[in-house]
Design a protein around this motif. Structure first.
Motif, PDB file in Angstrom:
ATOM      1  N   CYS A   2      -5.395   6.883   4.365  1.00 18.80           N
ATOM      2  CA  CYS A   2      -5.866   5.675   3.822  1.00 18.80           C
ATOM      3  C   CYS A   2      -5.878   4.991   4.923  1.00 18.80           C
ATOM      4  CB  CYS A   2      -4.295   5.533   3.044  1.00 18.80           C
ATOM      5  SG  CYS A   2      -3.887   6.350   2.085  1.00 18.80           S
ATOM      6  N   ALA A  59       0.513  -0.595   0.098  1.00 17.12           N
ATOM      7  CA  ALA A  59       0.065   0.034  -0.328  1.00 17.12           C
ATOM      8  C   ALA A  59       1.119   0.975  -0.158  1.00 17.12           C
ATOM      9  CB  ALA A  59      -0.526   0.023   1.414  1.00 17.12           C
ATOM     10  N   GLU A  60       1.470   1.065   0.974  1.00 20.61           N
ATOM     11  CA  GLU A  60       2.667   2.073   1.477  1.00 20.61           C
ATOM     12  C   GLU A  60       3.707   2.578  -0.503  1.00 20.61           C
ATOM     13  OE1 GLU A  60       4.716   1.604   4.377  1.00 20.61           O
ATOM     14  OE2 GLU A  60       3.931   3.023   5.658  1.00 20.61           O
ATOM     15  N   ILE A 104       0.968   4.791  -2.397  1.00 21.89           N
ATOM     16  CA  ILE A 104       0.856   5.811  -2.333  1.00 21.89           C
ATOM     17  C   ILE A 104       1.806   6.825  -2.578  1.00 21.89           C
ATOM     18  CG2 ILE A 104       0.742   7.093  -0.102  1.00 21.89           C
ATOM     19  CD1 ILE A 104      -0.600   4.783   1.222  1.00 21.89           C
ATOM     20  N   GLN A 113      -2.102  11.811  -1.827  1.00 19.12           N
ATOM     21  CA  GLN A 113      -2.052  12.719  -0.323  1.00 19.12           C
ATOM     22  C   GLN A 113      -3.736  12.498   0.676  1.00 19.12           C
ATOM     23  OE1 GLN A 113       0.234  14.760   1.046  1.00 19.12           O
ATOM     24  NE2 GLN A 113       1.696  13.791  -0.525  1.00 19.12           N
ATOM     25  N   LYS A 114      -4.079  11.165   0.611  1.00 18.08           N
ATOM     26  CA  LYS A 114      -5.416  11.023   1.124  1.00 18.08           C
ATOM     27  C   LYS A 114      -4.768  10.355   2.387  1.00 18.08           C
ATOM     28  CE  LYS A 114      -8.511  12.530  -2.187  1.00 18.08           C
ATOM     29  NZ  LYS A 114      -8.099  12.683  -3.596  1.00 18.08           N
ATOM     30  N   LYS A 135      -2.900  12.253   6.961  1.00 19.81           N
ATOM     31  CA  LYS A 135      -2.866  11.228   5.720  1.00 19.81           C
ATOM     32  C   LYS A 135      -2.234  10.122   6.065  1.00 19.81           C
ATOM     33  CE  LYS A 135       1.862  13.365   3.746  1.00 19.81           C
ATOM     34  NZ  LYS A 135       1.600  14.404   2.871  1.00 19.81           N
ATOM     35  N   GLY A 136      -1.591   9.388   4.946  1.00 19.26           N
ATOM     36  CA  GLY A 136      -1.061   7.207   5.612  1.00 19.26           C
ATOM     37  C   GLY A 136      -2.675   6.823   6.191  1.00 19.26           C
TER      38      GLY A 136
END
Lengths: 126, 512
Positions: A100, A87-88, A91, A97-98, B27-28
């Motif tokens: 997750c 996932a990272e 991203i 920038q959302k 975020k993240g």
């Protein structure tokens, strides 16, 4: 891998069936699916969808019958850390920038490939 | 959103400020991380905090939460970071305005209530020293923290309660300051002095020991009443003064020995460890140095029964605490100083079989065995014990007369009265010396408070030469004589006081 080609293909088919079921279920529940089987450098992300403004990575696990273990059991610590890494990576590639999160979707089919149960587990990494 | 919550961490009896910084990122991927050298207990606080917040019916944020415990280079341990972390998360989620100048401290239970946490008193003292107005501690620890005047101690029951306080729904009252009133309790002794028959000289030695804080060594045959006497000694000790009580409570608070809802320690400690004790158990230690028995018996009694059965390495470690009244435990990571001003009561048999010098029973030991047995306790240790006394065999005929005698024997309460008076005298004498008892006197105090007349000095010199007293023993004799004079209400040390003191001299160096 020692398994014969036939068995492997069968497993793949089961997997695709599960992903299709998950996709349909999520779309029915207002998710906007953006990627299906997205491949990163490491592995594959089964489903990526938007739940309103939150980007959701969904890992789909499918099993035929539960006599050899439940699909939930197959998501262990190791698998979760792999999911986070994937996932990272996504991203980073998309410069997202959302907010997750990572979800799991477990599907159990019976012998006739009918859905026995399906469960959606939200936010499994926290 | 970044939130800062103040807390403090205890290392030994020292306290340092710790800032708990909580960042909830927008975020993240959701995560919950603690950085700043947390140990296992602190790391596990993540799961406690998370579950406690969820069980308090507050939405746990599915965001990236990073907790930093600053200063980041000091290893963090303990469970008390739960509350500051939870408060920080609540503040960032719900947007509370946290009260200024406040310390948060406490361990969370999974249901969102707070548990008794060790070290609340030290936190309270730290707050007072630094001028911090409020501290928030678990309700079960509030009594302990509330003995410090001038700090608002808020007893917290649960996260829900704290959350409604922050949102202004309820008002919290700080715990009432617990004044150290004169309801001090005397130590509960197993035996009363009146129950001990015969042994007049030993009882007298116990009285002197209790009055002046002198160490006492009892030697006697099995069954002569050494243990009984030592246990009865707890009952003739004066109660703790306010200052002493605070010292003792600090040690007990730091090591988590104060029970939930507990407050000041009001009785003098009486510790009687078994002779299989390890050196760390007696002295204190471990990587995070914990107080040992010598510190836990601070301002009280450390009773070592079967003294010669203790491993030699354990006994030798007693030398420094016996002399200095405090000890510093140095480990690679930390240095901690604990006070250890205790009265040592030791008891032993004269030989392995126990019947040396028994009037009837023959001793079965060879002289070599006796010699070897005696050598188990080294000279330097015995030299540090002020009062040495033989506890003779009790005559069976005396025991038979039991009923009649009992009324004539002095009960502990009367002896304690004399002890308290002697301590009062000492308190007035050492008003500006910073010490409490005669046994604590250093050479300069002896010069100041124990002028010896010519005859007394002569007697002491004679005895010193005849009995080969060491320089330390020489001064110890003066201290003991001073206590005997205090018990006698005498300003000066007379020849008879000194003569009595000399009866209690160390006898080990004397060969028979």
């Amino acid at each position: 891998m020692k398994t014969s080609n036939g068995v492997k293909t069968k497993n793949l088919e089961t997997g695709y069936m599960g992903e299709a079921i998950a996709k349909k279920y999520l779309e029915d529940n207002g998710y906007r699916v953006v990627e299906l089987n997205y491949r990163t450098k490491y592995a594959e992300i089964d489903l990526i969808a938007y739940d309103k403004d939150v980007l959701v990575f969904i890992e789909v696990r499918t099993k035929i019958g539960e006599q050899f273990g439940t699909p939930e059991e197959t998501i262990n610590k190791n698998k979760i850390s792999r999911l986070i890494r994937n996932a990272e990576a996504y991203i980073a590639i998309k410069n997202c920038q959302k907010e997750c999160r990572i979800d799991a979707f477990c599907v159990v089919l019976d012998k006739n490939r009918k859905v026995e149960r399906r469960n959606h587990y939200k936010n499994i990494t926290l | 959103m970044l939130i800062k919550v103040s807390s403090a961490s205890n290392s030994g009896l020292q306290t340092i400020a710790i800032d708990v910084e909580i960042n909830v990122a927008g975020k993240g991927l959701p995560a919950f991380e603690i950085i700043g050298l947390p140990n296992k207990a602190v790391d596990e606080s993540r799961d406690r905090v998370k579950t406690a917040i969820i069980n308090s019916h507050i939405q746990f944020p599915s965001r990236r939460i990073t907790i930093n415990l600053a200063p980041a280079d000091i290893p963090k341990e303990g469970s008390f970071y739960d509350l500051p972390i939870a408060v920080g998360i609540l503040a960032s989620v719900v947007g509370y305005q946290l009260p200024e100048e406040s310390l948060f401290f406490g361990e969370l239970s999974l249901d969102g209530t707070l548990r008794h946490t060790r070290g609340a008193l030290l936190l309270s003292l730290f707050a007072k020293e630094k001028g911090i107005k409020n501290i928030f501690v678990p309700k079960a620890s509030a009594n302990e923290a509330a003995i410090v005047k001038g700090v608002n101690v808020y007893p917290i029951e649960s996260l829900n309660q704290l959350s409604s306080y922050f949102s202004g729904e309820i008002d919290l009252q700080p715990a009432k300051y617990i004044e150290a009133k004169d309801d001090w309790m005397n130590a509960q002794a197993e035996f009363d002095m009146a129950e001990i028959l015969g042994q007049e000289q030993a009882k007298r030695a116990a009285e002197i020991s209790a009055s002046g804080g002198h160490n006492l060594f009892l030697v006697g045959t099995p069954g002569s009443g050494k243990t009984m006497l030592a246990r009865a000694l707890a009952g003739i000790l004066p109660s703790l003064s306010e200052k002493e009580s605070l010292e003792v409570t600090k040690i007990y608070s730091a090591s988590g020995r104060i029970p939930p809802e507990g407050s000041l320690v009001k009785t003098r400690p009486f510790r009687a460890p078994h002779h299989t004790i390890s050196r760390v158990g007696l002295i204190g230690g471990s990587t995070k140095p914990q107080p040992g028995e010598v510190s836990l018996s601070h301002r009280g009694i450390l009773f070592l029964d079967e003294f010669s059965e203790f491993p030699r390495s354990v006994l030798e470690a007693l030398r420094q605490p016996l002399e200095d009244g405090s000890l510093t435990i140095s480990r690679s990571r930390e240095r901690v100083t604990y006070p250890s001003r205790f009265v040592l009561i030791a008891s032993a048999n004269p030989c392995p079989c126990g019947y040396l010098h028994h009037p009837k029973k023959p001793c079965l030991c060879t002289s070599r065995e006796v010699e070897k047995y005696r050598k188990r306790v080294s000279g330097p240790i015995l030299d540090r014990i002020d009062l040495h006394i033989d506890v003779p065999v009790v005559d069976i005929k005396e025991l038979a007369k039991d009923r009649r005698l009992k009324d004539e024997l002095e009960p502990s309460a009367i002896i304690r009265g004399r002890v308290i008076r002697a301590r009062e005298t000492q308190k007035n004498r050492f008003f500006d010396d910073g010490i409490h008892t005669n046994a604590e006197m250093k050479n300069k105090h002896i010069k100041k408070h124990c002028p010896l007349s010519k005859e007394v000095r002569h007697l002491l010199q004679q005895a010193g030469m005849n009995f080969q007293l060491s320089a330390r023993s020489y001064y110890k004799m003066i201290k003991v004589a001073r206590t005997i004079a205090d018990l006698d209400d005498s300003r000066d040390i007379t020849v008879s006081h000194m003569a009595e003191a000399l009866q209690y001299r160390p006898r080990v160096q004397e060969r028979e």
